[in-house]
Design an enzyme around this catalytic site. Structure first.
Site, PDB file in Angstrom:
ATOM      1  N   GLY A   1     -15.763 -13.637   1.354  1.00 16.64           N
ATOM      2  CA  GLY A   1     -16.033 -12.371   0.523  1.00 16.64           C
ATOM      3  C   GLY A   1     -15.932 -12.419  -0.980  1.00 16.64           C
ATOM      4  O   GLY A   1     -14.681 -11.982  -1.589  1.00 16.64           O
TER       5      GLY A   1
ATOM      6  N   GLU B   1      -9.507 -13.696  -3.426  1.00 16.85           N
ATOM      7  CA  GLU B   1     -10.232 -13.092  -2.373  1.00 16.85           C
ATOM      8  C   GLU B   1     -10.706 -14.122  -1.495  1.00 16.85           C
ATOM      9  O   GLU B   1     -10.673 -15.420  -1.578  1.00 16.85           O
ATOM     10  CB  GLU B   1     -11.531 -12.496  -2.895  1.00 16.85           C
ATOM     11  CG  GLU B   1     -12.432 -13.097  -3.622  1.00 16.85           C
ATOM     12  CD  GLU B   1     -13.662 -12.371  -4.315  1.00 16.85           C
ATOM     13  OE1 GLU B   1     -13.646 -11.004  -4.052  1.00 16.85           O
ATOM     14  OE2 GLU B   1     -14.494 -12.734  -5.004  1.00 16.85           O
TER      15      GLU B   1
ATOM     16  N   SER C   1       1.222  -9.794  -0.347  1.00 14.09           N
ATOM     17  CA  SER C   1       1.199  -8.513  -0.321  1.00 14.09           C
ATOM     18  C   SER C   1       1.363  -7.635   0.928  1.00 14.09           C
ATOM     19  O   SER C   1       1.413  -6.233   0.848  1.00 14.09           O
ATOM     20  CB  SER C   1      -0.216  -8.143  -0.646  1.00 14.09           C
ATOM     21  OG  SER C   1      -1.267  -8.967   0.231  1.00 14.09           O
TER      22      SER C   1
ATOM     23  N   ASP D   1     -17.333 -11.137  -3.659  1.00  9.15           N
ATOM     24  CA  ASP D   1     -18.097 -10.340  -4.237  1.00  9.15           C
ATOM     25  C   ASP D   1     -17.260 -10.359  -5.619  1.00  9.15           C
ATOM     26  O   ASP D   1     -17.893 -10.043  -6.771  1.00  9.15           O
ATOM     27  CB  ASP D   1     -18.157  -8.961  -3.673  1.00  9.15           C
ATOM     28  CG  ASP D   1     -16.932  -8.641  -3.294  1.00  9.15           C
ATOM     29  OD1 ASP D   1     -15.818  -8.916  -2.527  1.00  9.15           O
ATOM     30  OD2 ASP D   1     -16.420  -7.424  -3.987  1.00  9.15           O
TER      31      ASP D   1
ATOM     32  N   SER E   1      -8.656   1.637   8.689  1.00 11.79           N
ATOM     33  CA  SER E   1      -8.160   1.232   9.946  1.00 11.79           C
ATOM     34  C   SER E   1      -6.983   0.436   9.875  1.00 11.79           C
ATOM     35  O   SER E   1      -6.383  -0.204  10.692  1.00 11.79           O
ATOM     36  CB  SER E   1      -8.936   0.291  10.809  1.00 11.79           C
ATOM     37  OG  SER E   1      -9.580  -0.637  10.286  1.00 11.79           O
TER      38      SER E   1
ATOM     39  N   LYS F   1       0.803  -1.148   0.028  1.00 12.60           N
ATOM     40  CA  LYS F   1       0.040  -0.066   0.008  1.00 12.60           C
ATOM     41  C   LYS F   1       0.934   1.281  -0.084  1.00 12.60           C
ATOM     42  O   LYS F   1       0.361   2.161  -0.304  1.00 12.60           O
ATOM     43  CB  LYS F   1      -1.095  -0.062   1.090  1.00 12.60           C
ATOM     44  CG  LYS F   1      -2.245  -1.038   0.936  1.00 12.60           C
ATOM     45  CD  LYS F   1      -3.409  -0.373   0.695  1.00 12.60           C
ATOM     46  CE  LYS F   1      -4.736  -1.297   0.551  1.00 12.60           C
ATOM     47  NZ  LYS F   1      -4.772  -2.551   1.024  1.00 12.60           N
TER      48      LYS F   1
END
Ligand SMILES: *Cc1c(COP(=O)(O)O)cnc(C)c1O
Length: 320
Positions: A208, A204, A304, A210, A78, A53
């Site tokens: 989850g 994923e 990651s 999606d 968070s 990130k």
């Protein structure tokens, strides 16, 4: 703001070069033997602040014009995005405000403050963080940097896959953890430009899925916050910028269960002495599940991130 492109990834690489680590690519004979493949692990758990990130956050902040830089930025998260924004802002001498839920882990609040971020707390059950973020941005002229659906964030995240292709050479398949899709869409731009024959998988958490459902149905599926130990991928939907790129470029979206994540976390710690957070294990867990299909192939995996509290790490390993 412009569409994210491979040229944008190259520009991001130049912008972050003096600040981000060129993280190592590691391999394990045990892992190669298990899969009958050659596996290259890109260690973004060893990136600054402990996750990829940093790449997207730094690129987004470094791309702002001087007046916007001076006013400062605001982010809500968070997790790793908050820390990435706080660290990047301090390196660029900019003020950063981070909105965090009142029940965020004390260690994460402390880490964000430690990087120089001003933490504003909100009640996650009663208040809407996006609304508060927008209000703060408007009142104080701050720039809001979202965690994945932003061209400069996507291009910054793409620099990790670009380095991997440089370090590992040709790959037949690449596995990438998937939350909102910043890392996967950035990797997709790189794959399309440098390695169009390489298969690309987003991974994923099983709870989850999606992203998988969005890919199958052709439009963005929204879900409730999934219950999973992969806290970096507890997103409710893909982004309006990330989804079209993912839909166009990705071979498939796979899932991994929490038990598989813990198993992979243990393998990486025991065999490779690498601390990888549950979300960071998604790609490798899916590659291990795919097993025989990867026989004889050159495989890349993005690990990651590595931000897991040691007490939590021990608890997860002890429970399985
Ligand atoms: C944020 C994050 C992800 C998911 O990234 P997206 O760009 O939201 O898909 C994966 N792993 C870690 C460690 C993260 O912090």
């Amino acid at each position: 703001m412009t569409e994210p492109t491979f040229e944008g990834v190259l520009a991001a690489a130049r912008r972050i070069e003096a600040h981000a680590h060129r993280t190592p690519v590691m391999s394990s004979r045990t892992l190669d033997a298990e899969l009958g493949a050659t596996v290259h692990l890109k260690c973004e758990n060893l990136q600054r602040m402990g996750a990829f990130k940093f790449r997207g956050a730094f690129n987004a902040l470094a791309s702002l014009d001087p007046s916007r830089r001076k006013a400062g930025v605001v982010a809500f998260s968070s997790g790793n995005h908050a820390q990435a924004i706080a660290l990047s802002a301090s390196l660029l001498d900019m003020p950063a405000t981070i909105l965090m839920p009142h029940d965020a882990p004390a260690a994460k609040v402390a880490a964000t403050r430690g990087y120089g971020g001003k933490v504003v707390v909100y009640d996650r059950y009663r208040e809407d963080r996006e609304q508060i973020g927008r209000a703060l941005a408007e009142r104080d002229g701050l720039t809001l940097i979202p965690p994945y659906d932003h061209p400069d964030v996507i291009c910054g995240q793409g620099t990790a896959a670009r380095e991997l292709f440089e370090q590992a050479g040709e790959l037949d398949a690449l596995f990438v953890p998937l939350g909102g899709g910043g890392l996967l869409s950035g990797s997709a731009l790189v794959r399309a430009a440098l390695a169009p024959d390489c298969q690309l998988y987003g991974v994923e958490p099983e709870a989850g899925d999606d992203g998988q459902r969005s890919l199958r149905s052709g439009s963005i599926v929204h879900i409730d916050t999934p219950r999973t130990i992969a806290d970096g991928a507890q997103t409710q939907h893909l982004g309006t910028l990330t989804f079209p790129i993912i839909r166009r470029e990705v071979t498939d979206i796979l899932t991994a269960s929490d038990a598989e994540l813990v198993d992979t976390m243990r393998f990486l710690a025991e065999r490779m002495k690498l601390v990888v957070e549950p979300t960071g294990c998604l790609g490798l867990a899916a590659a291990r599940r795919m097993g025989a299909q990867l026989r004889g192939k050159r495989v890349g995996v993005l690990l990651s991130g590595g931000n897991v509290d040691m007490a939590r790490f021990a608890e997860l390993l002890a429970a399985s």
